[in-house]
Scaffold this active site. Structure first.
Site, PDB file in Angstrom:
ATOM      1  N   ASN A   1     -10.621  -2.863  -5.756  1.00 37.81           N
ATOM      2  CA  ASN A   1      -9.833  -1.924  -6.575  1.00 37.81           C
ATOM      3  C   ASN A   1     -10.521  -1.541  -7.896  1.00 37.81           C
ATOM      4  OD1 ASN A   1      -6.551  -3.181  -5.554  1.00 37.81           O
ATOM      5  ND2 ASN A   1      -7.740  -1.484  -4.755  1.00 37.81           N
TER       6      ASN A   1
ATOM      7  N   GLU B   1       1.483 -13.400  12.238  1.00 34.94           N
ATOM      8  CA  GLU B   1       2.064 -12.219  12.877  1.00 34.94           C
ATOM      9  C   GLU B   1       1.897 -11.037  11.925  1.00 34.94           C
ATOM     10  OE1 GLU B   1       3.286 -11.996  15.922  1.00 34.94           O
ATOM     11  OE2 GLU B   1       2.903 -14.132  16.258  1.00 34.94           O
TER      12      GLU B   1
ATOM     13  N   ASP C   1       0.828  -1.203   0.000  1.00 35.82           N
ATOM     14  CA  ASP C   1       0.000   0.000   0.000  1.00 35.82           C
ATOM     15  C   ASP C   1       0.872   1.266   0.000  1.00 35.82           C
ATOM     16  OD1 ASP C   1      -2.324   1.457   0.002  1.00 35.82           O
ATOM     17  OD2 ASP C   1      -2.690   1.257   2.146  1.00 35.82           O
ATOM     18  N   GLY C   2       0.312   2.344  -0.532  1.00 37.40           N
ATOM     19  CA  GLY C   2       0.975   3.659  -0.438  1.00 37.40           C
ATOM     20  C   GLY C   2       1.642   4.121  -1.726  1.00 37.40           C
TER      21      GLY C   2
HETATM   22  C1  FPP Z   1      -1.743   0.275  -3.378  1.00 32.46           C
HETATM   23  O1  FPP Z   1      -1.318   1.603  -3.458  1.00 32.46           O
HETATM   24  C2  FPP Z   1      -1.309  -0.525  -4.491  1.00 32.46           C
HETATM   25  C3  FPP Z   1      -2.129  -1.154  -5.379  1.00 32.46           C
HETATM   26  C4  FPP Z   1      -3.594  -1.067  -5.371  1.00 32.46           C
HETATM   27  C5  FPP Z   1      -1.609  -1.979  -6.443  1.00 32.46           C
HETATM   28  C6  FPP Z   1      -0.359  -2.744  -6.166  1.00 32.46           C
HETATM   29  C7  FPP Z   1       0.386  -2.723  -7.415  1.00 32.46           C
HETATM   30  C8  FPP Z   1       1.732  -2.631  -7.518  1.00 32.46           C
HETATM   31  C9  FPP Z   1       2.649  -2.653  -6.382  1.00 32.46           C
HETATM   32  C10 FPP Z   1       2.332  -2.431  -8.850  1.00 32.46           C
HETATM   33  C11 FPP Z   1       2.670  -3.602  -9.656  1.00 32.46           C
HETATM   34  C12 FPP Z   1       2.409  -4.949  -9.124  1.00 32.46           C
HETATM   35  C13 FPP Z   1       2.922  -6.043  -9.685  1.00 32.46           C
HETATM   36  C14 FPP Z   1       2.644  -7.383  -9.127  1.00 32.46           C
HETATM   37  C15 FPP Z   1       3.778  -5.911 -10.848  1.00 32.46           C
HETATM   38  P1  FPP Z   1      -2.419   2.722  -3.520  1.00 32.46           P
HETATM   39  O2  FPP Z   1      -2.612   3.102  -4.932  1.00 32.46           O
HETATM   40  O3  FPP Z   1      -3.664   2.264  -2.831  1.00 32.46           O
HETATM   41  O4  FPP Z   1      -1.732   3.859  -2.710  1.00 32.46           O
HETATM   42  P2  FPP Z   1      -2.453   4.995  -1.834  1.00 32.46           P
HETATM   43  O5  FPP Z   1      -3.162   4.285  -0.709  1.00 32.46           O
HETATM   44  O6  FPP Z   1      -1.320   5.811  -1.353  1.00 32.46           O
HETATM   45  O7  FPP Z   1      -3.378   5.717  -2.747  1.00 32.46           O
END
Ligand code: FPP
Length: 260
Positions: free
Chosen positions: A72, A211, A24-25
């Protein structure tokens, strides 16, 4: 090392066998730097590369990453499109690396709803890496913990109807068999980056005794040193699984009789 990584590092003593991560983030990381959210996701993909190879190097046996949740889909269409595209490109680009490092790719979630191109890339890597025995990398895609439990209940109901049987005497082992990946063991450690301290519908059945490790660091800055820190925190914990800590035998104090 990533330029923003902290200089706190030493190798962890005890490595968790199964690590699950809520990445996340990405968006906040990007916003703070005046970048687009897409740039945050691209940088997040670099963290995926770093964490996968470090987990493999340290001897983790399963790594499960929450890459796209059932929730999402509520994001803007352009962001979903970017994420799916990034995932497809990542799968194609990392195929050689998976094979070289003996990593087996698996996926959990309602995969049928993913775009056709992503499903094709995913299936290609899953098929090619099927016999790899180094580490399992499992991507949770269009995944929801409640959905997984409901899908499992539905499978059992369908089986019971097909066999015209009474509702089965259900054991945990039997229920696990109908979850998305019957080979998946419970995670030993769940890491969530980005500062939130919730499960967000991830692996609800499997994390009963896992954990939990929460860090304010955003996913794009979570690299090898941050992973080591999480593993060190894990190594300091005492896991009792609902039991009590075994008492250490008391040191014998010589009795009056003995001391005579
Ligand atoms: C959360 O950050 C992240 C996601 C919803 C997607 C995760 C995807 C990746 C790490 C990129 C690529 C993945 C792979 C497997 C190649 P957010 O957008 O919710 O961040 P925020 O909470 O700060 O808005």
């Amino acid at each position: 090392m990533h330029p923003q990584s902290k200089q706190v590092d030493s190798l962890p003593r005890e490595v968790p066998r199964h690590v699950a991560v809520i990445m996340d983030g990405n968006g906040r990381w990007a916003k703070r730097r005046g970048f687009s959210r897409s740039r945050g996701h691209s940088e997040g993909a670099e963290s995926v590369r770093a964490v996968v190879s470090e987990c493999r190097r340290l001897g983790v046996s399963q790594l499960t990453l929450y890459a796209f949740s059932t929730e999402n889909w509520k994001r803007p269409a352009t962001e979903i499109h970017f994420l799916m595209n990034l995932l497809g490109r990542f799968l194609a680009a990392e195929r050689k690396g998976l094979m070289k490092n003996h990593i087996r790719l698996k996926a959990i979630g309602r995969l049928e709803a993913l775009p056709k191109g992503v499903r094709a890339q995913l299936q290609k890597s899953i098929d090619l890496s099927r016999d790899n025995d180094g580490m399992i990398l499992r991507l949770a895609l269009n995944y929801g913990g409640r959905q997984e439990i409901m899908d499992a209940a539905r499978k059992l109901a369908i089986e019971a109807r097909r066999l015209d049987a009474d509702p089965p005497e259900l054991t945990e082992a039997e229920f696990r068999r109908v979850l998305y990946d019957e080979e998946m063991t419970d995670p030993d450690l769940m890491i969530r980056t980005g500062g939130e301290t919730r499960m967000s519908n991830f692996l609800l059945w499997q994390c009963s005794y896992t954990e939990l490790y929460f860090t304010p660091i955003c996913w794009p800055e979570f690299r090898e040193p941050e992973l080591h820190e999480a593993f060190q925190s894990y190594a300091r914990r005492e896991r009792r699984f609902g039991a009590v800590k075994p008492e250490r035998p008391h040191a014998r104090t010589p009795s009056v009789v003995e001391s005579r």
